[in-house]
Scaffold this motif. Structure first.
Motif, mmCIF file in Angstrom:
data_model
loop_
_atom_site.group_PDB
_atom_site.id
_atom_site.type_symbol
_atom_site.label_atom_id
_atom_site.label_comp_id
_atom_site.label_asym_id
_atom_site.label_seq_id
_atom_site.Cartn_x
_atom_site.Cartn_y
_atom_site.Cartn_z
ATOM 1 N N GLY A 166 5.551 -20.980 -36.631
ATOM 2 C CA GLY A 166 6.846 -20.869 -35.980
ATOM 3 C C GLY A 166 6.690 -20.321 -34.572
ATOM 4 O O GLY A 166 5.604 -19.942 -34.141
ATOM 5 N N ARG A 167 7.803 -20.275 -33.855
ATOM 6 C CA ARG A 167 7.756 -19.814 -32.469
ATOM 7 C C ARG A 167 7.337 -18.361 -32.369
ATOM 8 O O ARG A 167 6.674 -17.967 -31.410
ATOM 9 N N GLU A 168 7.759 -17.542 -33.324
ATOM 10 C CA GLU A 168 7.327 -16.145 -33.344
ATOM 11 C C GLU A 168 5.941 -16.105 -33.968
ATOM 12 O O GLU A 168 5.792 -16.252 -35.178
ATOM 13 N N THR A 169 4.948 -15.897 -33.139
ATOM 14 C CA THR A 169 3.574 -16.037 -33.626
ATOM 15 C C THR A 169 3.016 -14.760 -34.235
ATOM 16 O O THR A 169 2.121 -14.807 -35.063
ATOM 17 N N ARG A 170 3.510 -13.580 -33.828
ATOM 18 C CA ARG A 170 2.953 -12.310 -34.302
ATOM 19 C C ARG A 170 3.778 -11.744 -35.449
ATOM 20 O O ARG A 170 4.336 -10.659 -35.373
ATOM 21 N N VAL A 171 3.873 -12.513 -36.500
ATOM 22 C CA VAL A 171 4.661 -12.076 -37.642
ATOM 23 C C VAL A 171 3.896 -12.381 -38.915
ATOM 24 O O VAL A 171 2.954 -13.179 -38.934
ATOM 25 N N SER A 172 4.329 -11.744 -39.993
ATOM 26 C CA SER A 172 3.762 -12.009 -41.306
ATOM 27 C C SER A 172 4.873 -11.896 -42.343
ATOM 28 O O SER A 172 5.879 -11.220 -42.134
#
Length: 758
Positions: A448-454
């Protein structure tokens, strides 16, 4: 006095008469009352009672002589009056009340003290040995290593190993004490001054006396971490979260019990042992339990090696681990550390020069910590392993993966670049990227556009979307396997089919034009719909579904003729894996991220590689000819925006009905990459096709992926030019229009026998 008055003359009493007659006995002198001690003396004084002194009679050797005694004047006392009586009664009542209060208080105090002593003794007897309290995790942890064996992600509660007050950096020990309990080495487990100060602050800030600041000592905090000796039981609590919530409750009774437990700990353990328990059990954000795990996670070094700035940052996490975790907000964590540095200086743990150096050089995250928790790729790997080795593990697990952090960064940067520079502001459109090797080893994943997530929805592996024209290569793969040539022709003209239960269906090209007789290579290059449907109908939909399924498109595929146009749904990782099968020469691929799983401390792995290349689906020559056709898509056709300078690129665009999904999947000789773009709610994209933004995202990704690599030619095979056939001979290679594939005879029979047996 005149004689004859009838009265005897008044004479002084003689102590001794001449005749030895005793003098009349005197009344004993009134005893003097001891001086009062006042209210304080009444309430708190004690001491021995004063013995009355015996009255001593004075003896005299002088001869008795007549002495005149002055008459005693009677002293008239003024009546007390109403106010006097009231004053005496009031203070008498006060003395009585305080006396009663003291009488009751000291007795109750003795009872309470005895009960507290018994409670402390009970808790003391329940406390185990120190070693059993150092690792309090109810579950294990997962550590993930990339293809270069570097840590890039953690899951679960990470425990870095036991540390003690003697093994950690002195700066860390001092930072903890300065921050949490500066009187730690002087109190007996509780700090009345600290509690009173906390209550005052809470009331001043408009909260309840026990809400907010707690005034807890390190010993009390350790007692809370130990949950007052209550061990986690999944059958009782249901979840670890519920257990920890109960441990953190702040009722008055809980505070009292906590204080008793803390005093018992002070009796059982030394100060250094209590601090050791605290340092090993404290939660410090990002899944780190204990200061060793936190130091390794944030700085990539042991807790024994941290400098004052790093020690201050770690100690600052104790107040609010999630809020101040440097992986969430590095600047906020550094600001908090500055406060801790000031406390250490004020309490004499740092010199002015050391404090200034810590302020000038704040702690920085290690590269692994900056990558946070591995994002979408780590989530995908965790979903692929058994839960007892994953999120439910009670052991510490090490997983070696296929991730290439350089390529992961490349994909993330490409995504950010396109959305920042090519997508209109405020757009809610999403995208996903997968990069893998030809054998299915996934090297990068952006969900997704938010790359620094889990822990969020992963559009690369979880979103099933219609594939559009990105499915067409598998139609042509089936035809090439059956003996077709990329140079065979098919008539692109109006074409309709009768669909049972639906009526007539007439596919249209994207341009709403017809192009007459075209080769298969051109039909794929320009993504013409009518030729693709005709080829699919000629070779048989069942064969197309079978080939696509063996290449890895495991989703349920459409039964009708729209199958050829990508009416079926698939995930991006499945599509990318299927294209990897074309690159590797026609063998099936199962995308994988796990290389090896083993328990910490074990030498032998518990699980090996979870995917890779499988059985051959089409012949190598067919795969190489298909690659040649797909190279034309990029060099001459709809995928022109995906061109890479110096590299041969093969790929295919895909756009679904009403532009709800846009795809570009392609490969070089080194890597395969897939890009999907769309809205989560299926809203149509505005002015976006697969050959547009998805192709540009693909290109930006692959430019970065191939940086520093020498170009390598694609494994493709150009078709042999077809000789003009003689009349009445084999017509297979020159069939077109509705007649294409009517005479494939032996080729079809041979293919069916290979797939299904005799």
């Amino acid at each position: 006095m005149a004689q004859g008055s009838g009265r005897k003359p008044l004479v002084a009493d003689k102590r001794y008469s001449a005749g030895g007659r005793k003098a009349p006995a005197r009344k004993p002198a009134r005893k003097k009352k001891p001086k009062g001690k006042g209210l304080f003396g009444f309430l708190f004084g004690g001491g021995k009672k004063q013995k009355p002194q015996p009255t001593r009679r004075k003896t005299s050797t002088a001869k008795p002589a007549a002495r005149k005694t002055a008459p005693r004047k009677s002293v008239k006392r003024k009546p007390k009056g109403f106010f006097g009586h009231f004053h005496a009664a009031f203070f008498g009542l006060i003395r009585w009340i305080f006396g009663l209060f003291w009488l009751v208080t000291w007795r109750v105090g003795m009872v309470v003290g005895l009960l507290v002593g018994l409670a402390v003794g009970y808790q003391y007897l329940r406390l185990p040995e120190l070693e059993t309290l150092l690792d309090g995790r109810a579950r294990g942890s997962v550590t993930m290593l990339d293809r270069n064996s570097e840590v890039f992600a953690w899951r679960g509660d990470q425990f870095g190993g036991v540390v003690t007050t003697q093994t950690v950096s002195p700066h860390l020990k001092n930072a903890i004490v300065a921050t949490e309990d500066k009187r730690f080495f002087g109190h007996f487990g509780i700090s009345p001054r600290g509690v009173a100060s906390a209550v005052r602050i809470n009331l001043r800030e408009g909260r309840g006396p026990l809400s907010g600041h707690g005034g807890s000592t390190i010993t009390q905090q350790t007692a809370k971490l130990l949950c007052l000796g209550v061990v986690y039981d999944a059958d009782v609590w249901g979840s670890e979260k519920a257990y920890e919530a109960d441990c953190r409750q702040g009722s008055l009774w809980r505070k009292i019990t906590e204080a008793i437990f803390a005093v018992a700990m002070e009796v059982k353990y030394s100060k250094d042992e209590i601090l050791t328990i605290y340092m090993n059990r404290a939660f410090l954000g990002a899944g780190a339990r204990g200061f060793e795990a936190a130091s390794q996670r944030y700085f990539g070094k042991s807790a024994a090696e941290v400098n004052p700035a790093e020690a201050a940052m770690l100690a600052g996490l104790l107040k609010a681990p999630t809020r101040y975790a440097p992986t969430n907000n590095l600047q906020r964590s550094q600001d908090r550390a500055q406060v801790i540095v000031g406390l250490m200086k004020d309490q004499g743990y740092l010199t002015a020069a050391q404090a200034q150096d810590a302020r000038d050089n704040p702690a920085q995250l290690s590269e692994a910590a900056a990558a946070r928790a591995g994002g979408y790729f780590a989530d995908w790997v965790m979903d692929k392993i058994p839960s007892f080795f994953g999120d439910q593990t009670t052991e510490d697990v090490i997983i070696r993966t296929t991730l290439d952090q350089r390529l992961q960064t490349a994909a993330e940067e490409a995504m950010a670049y396109i959305f920042e520079n090519k997508v209109r502001k405020g757009s809610k459109a999403q995208a996903a990227i997968v990069v893998m090797s030809a054998d299915g080893a996934v090297r990068a994943m952006v969900g997704g556009r938010e790359t620094r997530v889990s822990g969020v929805f992963n559009r690369a592996s979880q979103a099933r979307r219609q594939t559009g024209s990105a499915f067409k290569p598998f139609v042509y793969a089936t035809a090439l396997e059956l003996g077709y040539s990329p140079l065979d022709t098919v008539l692109d003209a109006e074409y309709c089919l009768d669909i049972a239960g639906s009526g007539q269906w007439c596919p249209k090209n994207y341009t709403h034009k017809f192009y007459g007789e075209v080769t298969l290579a051109r039909a794929l290059r320009d993504s013409l719909n009518i030729p693709a449907v005709k080829i699919s109908e000629a070779v048989g939909r069942d064969l197309v579904r079978r080939v696509a399924g063996e290449f890895g498109l495991t989703s349920e595929l459409a039964d009708g003729p729209a199958l050829a146009l990508g009416a079926s749904e698939s995930t991006l990782i499945e599509m990318t894996g299927a294209y990897a099968g074309i690159l590797n020469g026609g063998s099936s691929v199962t995308p994988y991220g796990l290389v090896e799983l083993q328990l910490m401390g074990d030498d032998e792995p518990m699980i090996g590689i979870s995917g890779g290349m499988g059985e051959r689906v089409i012949q190598a020559s067919a795969a190489q000819q298909l690659t040649w056709m797909m190279e034309k898509v990029v060099s001459e056709g709809t995928g022109a925006r995906a061109q890479l300078q110096g590299w041969q690129v093969a790929g295919k665009t895909g756009t679904t009905q009403a532009a709800r999904d846009a795809w570009f999947v392609g490969f070089t000789a080194e890597y395969v990459a897939g890009v999907w773009m769309g809205y989560d709610d299926n809203t149509p994209l505005s002015g976006v096709t697969g050959g547009g933004l998805p192709a540009e995202i693909w290109r930006e990704t692959m430019i970065r992926v191939h940086y520093g690599l020498a170009p390598v030619a694609l494994p493709m095979q150009a078709p042999t030019p077809i000789a003009v056939p003689q009349p009445n001979t084999d017509r297979r290679r020159r069939n077109s229009g509705n007649n294409v594939g009517q005479d494939i005879g032996q080729a079809v029979d041979g293919f069916l026998k290979e797939l299904f047996g005799n």
